[in-house]
Every structure is written in C-alpha cells, then in structure tokens.
Design a protein around this motif. Structure first.
Motif, PDB file in Angstrom:
ATOM      1  N   LEU A   5       0.823  -1.197   0.000  1.00 42.00           N
ATOM      2  CA  LEU A   5       0.000   0.000   0.000  1.00 42.00           C
ATOM      3  C   LEU A   5       0.863   1.255   0.000  1.00 42.00           C
ATOM      4  CD1 LEU A   5      -2.734   1.328   0.048  1.00 42.00           C
ATOM      5  CD2 LEU A   5      -2.769   1.087   2.553  1.00 42.00           C
ATOM      6  N   ARG A   6       1.935   1.258   0.806  1.00 36.20           N
ATOM      7  CA  ARG A   6       2.843   2.407   0.820  1.00 36.20           C
ATOM      8  C   ARG A   6       3.492   2.595  -0.550  1.00 36.20           C
ATOM      9  NH1 ARG A   6       4.374   4.342   5.891  1.00 36.20           N
ATOM     10  NH2 ARG A   6       3.629   3.083   7.650  1.00 36.20           N
ATOM     11  N   LEU A   7       3.892   1.491  -1.151  1.00 32.48           N
ATOM     12  CA  LEU A   7       4.525   1.569  -2.461  1.00 32.48           C
ATOM     13  C   LEU A   7       3.546   2.110  -3.505  1.00 32.48           C
ATOM     14  CD1 LEU A   7       7.402   0.771  -3.453  1.00 32.48           C
ATOM     15  CD2 LEU A   7       6.384  -1.356  -4.305  1.00 32.48           C
ATOM     16  N   SER A   8       2.298   1.672  -3.406  1.00 29.19           N
ATOM     17  CA  SER A   8       1.276   2.141  -4.347  1.00 29.19           C
ATOM     18  C   SER A   8       0.985   3.622  -4.150  1.00 29.19           C
ATOM     19  CB  SER A   8      -0.007   1.332  -4.178  1.00 29.19           C
ATOM     20  OG  SER A   8       0.214  -0.038  -4.442  1.00 29.19           O
ATOM     21  N   VAL A   9       0.891   4.044  -2.890  1.00 28.42           N
ATOM     22  CA  VAL A   9       0.640   5.460  -2.601  1.00 28.42           C
ATOM     23  C   VAL A   9       1.781   6.321  -3.146  1.00 28.42           C
ATOM     24  CG1 VAL A   9       0.455   7.171  -0.739  1.00 28.42           C
ATOM     25  CG2 VAL A   9      -0.847   5.041  -0.617  1.00 28.42           C
ATOM     26  N   ALA A  10       3.021   5.840  -2.961  1.00 31.39           N
ATOM     27  CA  ALA A  10       4.173   6.586  -3.484  1.00 31.39           C
ATOM     28  C   ALA A  10       4.105   6.685  -5.005  1.00 31.39           C
ATOM     29  CB  ALA A  10       5.469   5.900  -3.060  1.00 31.39           C
ATOM     30  N   GLY A  11       3.782   5.579  -5.675  1.00 34.04           N
ATOM     31  CA  GLY A  11       3.693   5.595  -7.132  1.00 34.04           C
ATOM     32  C   GLY A  11       2.603   6.515  -7.639  1.00 34.04           C
ATOM     33  N   VAL A  12       1.443   6.474  -6.997  1.00 30.88           N
ATOM     34  CA  VAL A  12       0.344   7.371  -7.394  1.00 30.88           C
ATOM     35  C   VAL A  12       0.733   8.823  -7.149  1.00 30.88           C
ATOM     36  CG1 VAL A  12      -2.016   8.066  -6.849  1.00 30.88           C
ATOM     37  CG2 VAL A  12      -1.449   5.642  -7.074  1.00 30.88           C
ATOM     38  N   GLY A  33       0.634  15.178  -4.761  1.00 31.30           N
ATOM     39  CA  GLY A  33       1.697  14.202  -4.937  1.00 31.30           C
ATOM     40  C   GLY A  33       2.650  14.164  -3.764  1.00 31.30           C
ATOM     41  N   LEU A  34       3.035  15.336  -3.265  1.00 33.48           N
ATOM     42  CA  LEU A  34       3.953  15.364  -2.123  1.00 33.48           C
ATOM     43  C   LEU A  34       3.264  14.897  -0.850  1.00 33.48           C
ATOM     44  CD1 LEU A  34       6.131  18.555  -2.665  1.00 33.48           C
ATOM     45  CD2 LEU A  34       6.698  16.181  -3.054  1.00 33.48           C
ATOM     46  N   ALA A  35       1.980  15.185  -0.725  1.00 31.85           N
ATOM     47  CA  ALA A  35       1.243  14.669   0.434  1.00 31.85           C
ATOM     48  C   ALA A  35       1.225  13.148   0.414  1.00 31.85           C
ATOM     49  CB  ALA A  35      -0.183  15.228   0.434  1.00 31.85           C
ATOM     50  N   ALA A  36       1.052  12.562  -0.772  1.00 33.55           N
ATOM     51  CA  ALA A  36       1.084  11.099  -0.889  1.00 33.55           C
ATOM     52  C   ALA A  36       2.456  10.564  -0.499  1.00 33.55           C
ATOM     53  CB  ALA A  36       0.720  10.680  -2.310  1.00 33.55           C
ATOM     54  N   LEU A  37       3.515  11.266  -0.922  1.00 28.58           N
ATOM     55  CA  LEU A  37       4.862  10.830  -0.548  1.00 28.58           C
ATOM     56  C   LEU A  37       5.051  10.923   0.957  1.00 28.58           C
ATOM     57  CD1 LEU A  37       7.710   9.942  -1.367  1.00 28.58           C
ATOM     58  CD2 LEU A  37       8.295  12.356  -1.689  1.00 28.58           C
ATOM     59  N   PHE A  50      14.083   4.935   1.156  1.00 28.97           N
ATOM     60  CA  PHE A  50      14.729   4.967  -0.157  1.00 28.97           C
ATOM     61  C   PHE A  50      13.848   4.288  -1.202  1.00 28.97           C
ATOM     62  CE2 PHE A  50      17.395   3.237  -3.502  1.00 28.97           C
ATOM     63  CZ  PHE A  50      18.165   4.349  -3.851  1.00 28.97           C
ATOM     64  N   LEU A  51      13.298   3.152  -0.875  1.00 30.03           N
ATOM     65  CA  LEU A  51      12.482   2.409  -1.839  1.00 30.03           C
ATOM     66  C   LEU A  51      11.220   3.179  -2.217  1.00 30.03           C
ATOM     67  CD1 LEU A  51      12.059  -0.169  -3.457  1.00 30.03           C
ATOM     68  CD2 LEU A  51      10.941  -1.160  -1.449  1.00 30.03           C
ATOM     69  N   TYR A  52      10.515   3.731  -1.206  1.00 28.37           N
ATOM     70  CA  TYR A  52       9.287   4.463  -1.508  1.00 28.37           C
ATOM     71  C   TYR A  52       9.607   5.739  -2.291  1.00 28.37           C
ATOM     72  CZ  TYR A  52       7.501   1.393   2.169  1.00 28.37           C
ATOM     73  OH  TYR A  52       7.183   0.301   2.928  1.00 28.37           O
ATOM     74  N   ALA A  59       8.057   6.897 -10.903  1.00 21.98           N
ATOM     75  CA  ALA A  59       6.694   7.078 -11.411  1.00 21.98           C
ATOM     76  C   ALA A  59       6.485   8.507 -11.912  1.00 21.98           C
ATOM     77  CB  ALA A  59       5.675   6.747 -10.330  1.00 21.98           C
ATOM     78  N   PHE A  60       7.145   9.452 -11.297  1.00 22.40           N
ATOM     79  CA  PHE A  60       7.070  10.839 -11.761  1.00 22.40           C
ATOM     80  C   PHE A  60       7.840  11.047 -13.057  1.00 22.40           C
ATOM     81  CE2 PHE A  60       9.626  14.901 -11.319  1.00 22.40           C
ATOM     82  CZ  PHE A  60       8.721  15.681 -12.029  1.00 22.40           C
ATOM     83  N   MET A  61       9.076  10.571 -13.104  1.00 18.39           N
ATOM     84  CA  MET A  61       9.939  10.871 -14.234  1.00 18.39           C
ATOM     85  C   MET A  61       9.533  10.143 -15.509  1.00 18.39           C
ATOM     86  SD  MET A  61      12.020  13.188 -13.205  1.00 18.39           S
ATOM     87  CE  MET A  61      13.167  13.227 -14.586  1.00 18.39           C
ATOM     88  N   LEU A  62       8.991   8.937 -15.400  1.00 20.55           N
ATOM     89  CA  LEU A  62       8.635   8.191 -16.613  1.00 20.55           C
ATOM     90  C   LEU A  62       7.692   8.982 -17.523  1.00 20.55           C
ATOM     91  CD1 LEU A  62       8.349   4.548 -15.250  1.00 20.55           C
ATOM     92  CD2 LEU A  62       9.882   5.312 -17.078  1.00 20.55           C
ATOM     93  N   PRO A  63       6.575   9.512 -17.016  1.00 20.25           N
ATOM     94  CA  PRO A  63       5.735  10.330 -17.905  1.00 20.25           C
ATOM     95  C   PRO A  63       6.315  11.719 -18.144  1.00 20.25           C
ATOM     96  CG  PRO A  63       4.736  10.151 -15.737  1.00 20.25           C
ATOM     97  CD  PRO A  63       5.905   9.220 -15.740  1.00 20.25           C
ATOM     98  N   HIS A  64       7.049  12.240 -17.170  1.00 19.21           N
ATOM     99  CA  HIS A  64       7.541  13.613 -17.297  1.00 19.21           C
ATOM    100  C   HIS A  64       8.555  13.757 -18.422  1.00 19.21           C
ATOM    101  CE1 HIS A  64       8.298  17.689 -16.079  1.00 19.21           C
ATOM    102  NE2 HIS A  64       9.588  17.448 -15.937  1.00 19.21           N
TER     103      HIS A  64
END
Length: 509
Positions: A5-12, A33-37, A50-52, A59-64
């Motif tokens: 769930l943490r990993l998913s929240v970070a990705g979203v 986005g920063l609130a999710a992080l 580090f992982l999150y 997840a940010f850079m791929l579309p950016h």
C-alpha cells in the motif's frame, strides 16, 4: 499501511506530480503528490524510505520525460527515469533518518519545513550531479500558474520549490493528523499550506521596463521532417528561417532592432559556409538589423561548440556565445563505450559538443537607442540551470533570449515544459524573455511570467515584439549563490545531525 500500500501510494503520488507539469498543467496536484509521498514515508526506516522515494521519483519521471522516448527510444528513457528517481530515493532515506532521530519537536509544524528543505536540497543535488546534473522536473517549474511562482523574484527556483514542498508537506501532515484523529492540526495544517501558496501575492512584480524597448523580429522556421535526422535538413531549416524573416518584413510590423532565430537555425556555420552566409545576410539586409542565430563551430580539433552569434547586414560577426552546459548523452557522450551497450543511438553524436566559457551574453549595438544592449543568450536546456541564467543577468543582460531546437522530441510536452522554465526565469530575473524554437513552442514572456505571444508546434510562425529593457537586479539574482547552495547545505546539515544522533543512541551504553 502495508508495504504494498505504501509503495502504491508513493507511485500514485509520483503520477500526480507529473500531472502538475505541462502539458496537463494541473499544478495543485503537485501538493497532492507530495502529500502522498509524506504518507508513504510515515514511520519508514531508511531503506524503506529509499524504496518508496525511488518508486515515487520513477513514477514521476517516466511520464515527465516521455520526450526522451520520442527522441532516443525506450531504453535511454527508462534509464534516465530510473536514475533520476534514485535521487528521490535518497530524499526518502534522508527524511526517514531525520524524522526517526527525534531531533524534531512540535509535530507537523516542525517537520514540514524540514521536509521542504530536504526536498529543495535534493533538487539542488540533482541539478549538479552527475555529469553536470539534470534539473528537469524541479517542482518550481510546475507552479507558473500559481501565485507561489512569484517567490522566484526573491529566491529563484529554489525558494519556489521549497514553498511548494512545504505546502505539500503541510497537506500530508494534516491528513496524517486526521488519520490519528487530531482534528485541529488536521484542519489547520492544510490551511497553512494554502497560505504558503498564496504568499507569492505579496511580491511586487511589474511588467514595466525602464523606458527603453528592444524591437524583435522572432522567427520560427519549422522543418518538414522532424526528429533526430532533422539535422540532415540544415539547408532547409536555414532557408525556412530566411523566408520567415522576409515574410515578416513584408507585413511591415514596425522598426526592427534585432532578428531572432533559434538554436540550430544555421547548422552550417555562416563564417565558413558561403550559402549559409548568403541566406543570413539576405535576411539581415531585408530587416535592416542584425540576426541572432544558432550554429555549430567546428574549429576545435577535439569537438565542436554549440554557438549563438550576431550577424550584421554587412556579413560581419559582432559577438558570440558558446553553450556552457552541453547535454550529456545528447550533445556529447560520457562513457561512450559503456553507453553503446544500452543504445546505439549514442553513435548519432559523432562529434561531441565542448563546453563554452564566459557568461551567456552577447553585446549588440542598437542604433535606435544609440548604445549597446547586452542580451542574455541561453541555449536550450541551459534554461533549467540556475547559474547560467542568473549569471547572464548579473553580467548585464537586459533581456533574455532562450534559443532552442525541439525538433527531436515530436509532439510531446518537452517544449511546453521548457516554456514554463522560461516563464520562471522571467520572474526570477525581472527580464522580458523570449523562447524561440525551430519548430515550437516559441513565446514572448513579460517580467511577471505572463505569456504575451505563443506559437504552435511544427508550424512556421513569426512574432514581432517590443520588449522592455531592464538593468535593475532582483534579489534572486543578487543573492544567487546563496539560493543555489543554501538548500543543499542546510539539508546536508540536518541529515548529518540526524544520522549522528541515531548512531549515538544506538551505541549508547
């Protein structure tokens, strides 16, 4: 929250941050986005942080930076995204150390400012290493339609990023407080975040100059076959810019002090190529003014310079500037033998671009003003680098011209992302700014960051602009060294203190 769930929240959260930037431009999502992080990092250990953080950043850079996929393919695009994402992983680990060290007292009110400092410090670190850094994607560049962007006048991109990160942290801290049923903090923290965003309204931005104007003919010549192979169409590109100049002059737009062409508008150096010289001279004579153009200087034995030069109607060169920050893996190939194992696109760069020296300025005599005007000449990706832009204005630039070539990036958001950077630089420096591209998007920006004129992608277009000149220095430029290094130094101080504190507690008898 569980690990997944943490990993998913970070990705979203990373995807939300990407949506805050052009072309979508949904800038409030930067705070979401920063609130999710923030929530994904709650109670995380350093390795988890580090992982999150890495998941968030990737997840940010791929579309950016999808434009990198358009230019050079899937493997370099993924490699750039994952490598850039690792910096967000470092941020997550640093924040985990600081928050778990016990050095912060006062809950979200103490934690949110430190979160923001660490974020701004991470962005600064990413702007200088490796290979000169990659500042693309600083959160400040997503905030040009928010009032917080006005803080750039005071502290440049660093202060805007700090404020945006602070707002996001306060939102995240408020949500965390509500989850813990701390109602007052849960409601007050997001309201404080809104106040941070609104603080830019207090900055006295003005579009006015000091009485004098520079009258510019701005030419976007376009190219019929865009992409990496567009450089093979050098003659066509130069002819298009000549023809565009002649078309604009034929409309009698008004007196012209300077004709502005983009980066790579004259790939065959007119100083050594007669055909190029003839086309540029024809355009300059028709306009009755010098042409500021982009070309390549192959005079060095060990490479070339990406150069901006001023060409007179008489066929003389008045001044030149060579790009200081060539783009790694695009204009020059570090570790070429290793990079080739990942993509043979590196072999398209047959002659590496060398770094130029000196400030990003040229001096142009303006007959109508009876004096010489210093013009800031920022080339392409250099607009993302604080020292080049602020150094240009500190060296006397009265107006900024960002010459770029976006032909390699197709119908992506690269050009509009770059235009957002140019808008921030206009606010930061208090200078009228022109972004001129071979294929678009080009634009004329006033000193408040407002776009006055804008072109479309992959069209031939011309603009005429009377841009106010300024010589005053903004706080962001005057204290540029402070803003360039303070976030990183303070962030390292917090992390060093936190790690030392945790180590001391671990080995305390």
């Amino acid at each position: 929250m569980t690990f997944l769930l943490r990993l998913s929240v970070a990705g979203v959260g990373g995807l939300a941050l990407a949506a805050a930037f052009p072309d979508l431009g949904w800038w409030p999502l930067a705070y979401v986005g920063l609130a999710a992080l923030w929530l994904s990092l709650a109670r995380a250990q350093a390795w988890g942080g580090f992982l999150y953080g890495w998941a968030f950043g990737t997840a940010f850079m791929l579309p950016h930076v999808w434009w990198a996929h358009e230019a050079v393919g899937a493997i370099p695009w993924v490699a750039l995204s994952v490598a850039s994402g690792a910096f967000y992983g470092l941020f997550g680990a640093a924040w985990a150390h600081v928050r778990r060290s016990g050095m912060l007292r006062g809950g979200v009110w103490a934690e949110a400012p430190v979160f923001a400092v660490l974020w701004a410090g991470m962005e600064q670190l990413r702007s200088v290493v490796p290979f000169g850094g990659f500042p693309w994607g600083r959160i400040a560049f997503s905030q040009l339609d928010a009032s917080v962007s006005a803080l750039a006048w005071v502290g440049g991109a660093a202060l805007v990023s700090f404020a945006a990160a602070l707002a996001g942290a306060l939102l995240g801290g408020g949500l965390e407080a509500l989850m813990r049923r701390h109602l007052v903090t849960g409601l007050a923290a997001p309201i404080a975040g809104i106040a941070v965003v609104a603080s830019g309204m207090a900055i006295p931005l003005s579009p006015q100059g000091e009485g004098e104007e520079l009258r510019l003919a701005i030419i976007q010549g376009n190219v019929e076959n865009p992409g990496l192979d567009a450089f093979a169409n050098a003659r066509e590109v130069t002819a298009n810019h000549r023809d565009g100049t002649l078309e604009l002059v034929a409309t009698d737009p008004g007196p012209i002090d300077l004709v502005v062409w983009p980066e790579n508008s004259v790939d065959y150096d007119p100083r050594t190529d007669a055909d190029s010289a003839a086309m540029v001279t024809e355009a300059a004579q028709a306009a009755g003014a010098p042409v500021l153009l982009g070309t390549n200087d192959y005079s060095p034995d060990d490479g070339r310079y990406n150069t901006s030069l001023v060409w007179t109607p008489g066929g003389m060169v008045l001044d030149t500037y060579a790009k200081q920050r060539p783009a790694p893996f695009a204009e020059y190939i570090p570790l070429r033998s290793i990079a080739r194992n990942f993509s043979d696109e590196v072999d398209r760069v047959t002659t590496d671009v060398l770094p130029g020296e000196g400030p990003a300025t040229v001096d142009v005599p303006i007959a109508a003003l009876d004096r010489t005007v210093t013009i800031g000449t920022v080339i392409c990706f250099e607009v993302a680098y604080d020292p080049i832009v602020t150094g240009s204005v500190a060296s006397g630039a009265e107006v900024l011209i960002v010459q770029t070539n976006n032909a390699s990036f197709g119908d992506t958001a690269e050009s509009t992302q770059q235009l957002a950077m140019s808008r921030l630089r206009a606010i930061e420096t208090g200078r009228s700014t022109v972004q001129i591209s071979t294929v678009g998007v080009s634009g004329v920006i006033d000193p408040t960051g407002r776009i006055l004129q804008e072109t479309e992608l992959f069209t031939a277009a011309q603009m005429y602009a009377e841009t106010p000149l300024r010589t005053d220095i903004t706080p962001a430029v005057r204290f540029r060294l402070v803003w360039q290094w303070l976030p990183l130094v303070v962030a390292l101080g917090f992390v060093g203190s936190a790690v030392s504190r945790r180590l001391a507690n671990r080995y305390e008898w």
